[in-house]
Enzyme design. Structure first.
Site, PDB file in Angstrom:
ATOM      1  N   HIS A 160       0.834  -1.221   0.000  1.00  0.00           N
ATOM      2  CA  HIS A 160       0.000   0.000   0.000  1.00  0.00           C
ATOM      3  C   HIS A 160       0.860   1.260   0.000  1.00  0.00           C
ATOM      4  CE1 HIS A 160      -3.374  -2.677   1.284  1.00  0.00           C
ATOM      5  NE2 HIS A 160      -2.409  -3.258   1.973  1.00  0.00           N
ATOM      6  N   SER A 281      15.260  22.131 -15.359  1.00  0.00           N
ATOM      7  CA  SER A 281      14.082  22.920 -15.681  1.00  0.00           C
ATOM      8  C   SER A 281      14.538  24.269 -16.225  1.00  0.00           C
ATOM      9  CB  SER A 281      13.237  23.122 -14.430  1.00  0.00           C
ATOM     10  OG  SER A 281      12.485  24.307 -14.524  1.00  0.00           O
ATOM     11  N   LYS A 287      16.042  22.103 -10.196  1.00  0.00           N
ATOM     12  CA  LYS A 287      15.440  20.845 -10.628  1.00  0.00           C
ATOM     13  C   LYS A 287      16.409  19.895 -11.338  1.00  0.00           C
ATOM     14  CE  LYS A 287      11.596  19.753 -10.547  1.00  0.00           C
ATOM     15  NZ  LYS A 287      10.429  20.206 -11.318  1.00  0.00           N
ATOM     16  N   GLU A 294      10.140   8.661 -16.620  1.00  0.00           N
ATOM     17  CA  GLU A 294       8.814   9.257 -16.869  1.00  0.00           C
ATOM     18  C   GLU A 294       8.352   8.964 -18.292  1.00  0.00           C
ATOM     19  OE1 GLU A 294       8.192  13.355 -14.677  1.00  0.00           O
ATOM     20  OE2 GLU A 294      10.237  13.212 -15.421  1.00  0.00           O
TER      21      GLU A 294
END
Ligand code: ARG
Length: 460
Positions: A160, A281, A287, A294
């Site tokens: 979970h 970024s 970043k 992804e």
């Protein structure tokens, strides 16, 4: 624009094909990637035609030489593909006839584009499956190496997405190794199903010529031959299976991607990806984004989409060939490219990934993932498991209220909850003990994980 008389099937027509229709129905822009297979198949076919005395040896030789020349031209980027000639088959055949004259016109004897395209696709899929298997093996190798190198690193295992029990990081990596092992086997199966020779089925019903299909199959190293001509030209099961195996593989990569993305986050900070594998970024200077996992996660959707598209294309399709079947290519080709690229970059990601073992350890120590071990301890001292669970739950609650962990309790404090506790409780709930006492077959102990690695190494 070419005249209708120049089309290979122009005889029956009075008008030229409408330009837009031409473009709509042409497949050359995507099926040209099968030029090698198309030429290989045509050479085998020509050899067979001469061997069976359907064409002369002389013509066969001209055809073979002509095809080899075309192959070299395409390889060198010197071939002009034409949309008006529809597909790779007619582009090559028409160039052949232009180059060698009448003999070129004999190549298509006892053959239809329906069995020709089926042959090309079988050859292509068979070859791609092998390449994909190599890439799977490389990723597996990267996983095994990392598992071996980081053996001993302890992290929380999750259910979970809540910290559940301490496990070895290597155990987690090896779980993906075994998923990929099944993927490898699935692709092996796809390769076996693609290893069957359709040529000789003609358009749908076979041919009036005395051909030798076994000869072609041997030439092209096919194990099997389709025994039903309708099936031979209509079967796209191997493509469905390919897309299905590709989808499952991508789902595995997507699951690993998701974990890597989580692990890279500041919240987890379990790993760091190599700078060379991330981007920044344009706005936020701090970043460092895990683009590769992804994108792999994102691309999974399109491979699954190709499977759905192909299932839908074949569903309710009457026998034998229908032009709908031309739709088998773009999705398949895109799935092949996506899978191969994803596997290759993923192996790099795994090789370059830095493991932050102290953070993983902290996540284990500053939590209660050893609570099962507390309960198991009491069971081993004679308490029924249900009671042990209750006592351990109360201890966890007690610690949470005081903002401490189980390891911070003194033996006396443990004893307040059960008389069964003794000095050795502290040892029993150490992360190493928790991990190494799970020594059941396939468990997370060092011994079991070493066994997994050994088994995995034996396969390669
Ligand atoms: N480009 C076609 C395909 O990919 C080749 C077969 C065409 N056959 C035909 N009868 N029109 O399916």
């Amino acid at each position: 624009m070419i005249k209708i008389s120049e089309k290979l099937w122009g005889g029956r027509f009075e008008k030229s094909t409408d330009e837009m229709i031409n473009e709509f129905q042409a497949s050359i822009n995507f099926d040209k990637r099968m030029y090698r297979e198309d030429i290989e198949g045509s050479i085998a076919h020509a050899k067979m035609l001469s061997k069976c005395k359907i064409i002369s040896d002389d013509d066969a030789q001209k055809i073979i030489d002509g095809l080899k020349k075309i192959l070299a031209d395409i390889d060198e980027g010197k071939f002009n593909f034409s949309v008006e000639l529809e597909d790779i088959h007619m582009n090559i055949e028409s160039a052949l006839t232009k180059n060698i004259g009448e003999a070129g016109g004999r190549l298509h004897t006892a053959r239809s584009r329906n069995d020709q395209v089926a042959l090309d696709m079988h050859l292509y899929v068979r070859r791609q499956v092998e390449e994909i298997q190599k890439l799977i093996a490389e990723l597996q190798d990267a996983l095994i190496n990392s598992a071996e190198k980081n053996l001993g690193v302890i992290m929380p295992g999750y259910t979970h997405l809540q910290r559940a029990q301490p496990i070895l990081f290597s155990h987690h990596l090896m779980a993906y190794y075994f998923m990929l092992k099944r993927d490898f086997a699935r692709f092996l199966g796809v390769g076996q199903r693609a290893d069957i020779m359709p040529l000789g089925a003609g358009a749908l019903a076979g041919t009036t010529f005395p051909i030798d299909r076994k000869f072609v199959a041997d030439e092209l190293k096919f194990t099997d031959i389709y025994l039903n001509s309708l099936d031979a030209v209509s079967d796209r099961d191997y493509i469905l299976e390919f897309l299905s195996a590709a989808s499952i593989l991508m789902v595995h990569l997507s699951r690993l991607s998701e974990e890597i993305i989580l692990w890279c986050s500041r919240e987890f900070s379990f790993i760091e990806l190599d700078d060379a594998h991330c981007t920044g970024s344009s706005m936020m200077p701090q970043k460092k984004n895990p683009d590769v996992p992804e994108l792999v996660r994102g691309k999974t959707g399109r491979v699954i989409g190709h499977l759905m598209a192909m299932l839908t294309t074949v569903k309710a399709l009457p026998l034998a060939y229908n032009k709908d079947l031309q739709e088998d290519k773009e999705g398949l080709f895109d799935a092949i490219d996506t899978v191969k690229f994803s596997l290759a970059v993923f192996a790099q990601i795994i090789r370059g990934m830095k493991i932050k073992s102290e953070n993983m350890r902290r996540a284990v120590e500053e939590d209660f993932s050893n609570a099962t071990d507390l309960a198991d301890y009491l069971v081993k001292k004679g308490l029924p498991f249900r009671q042990a669970h209750e006592v351990s739950g109360k201890l966890v609650h007690h610690c949470i209220e005081r903002g401490i962990y189980l390891k911070d309790l003194s033996t006396e404090e443990f004893k307040n909850f059960s008389e069964k506790f003794a000095e050795d409780i502290h040892d029993a709930i150490k992360p190493e003990t928790c991990v190494n006492s799970r020594n059941s077959l396939g468990g997370t102990s060092i011994e079991q994980v070493k066994m997994q690695i050994k088994a995995a190494r034996k396969i390669f």
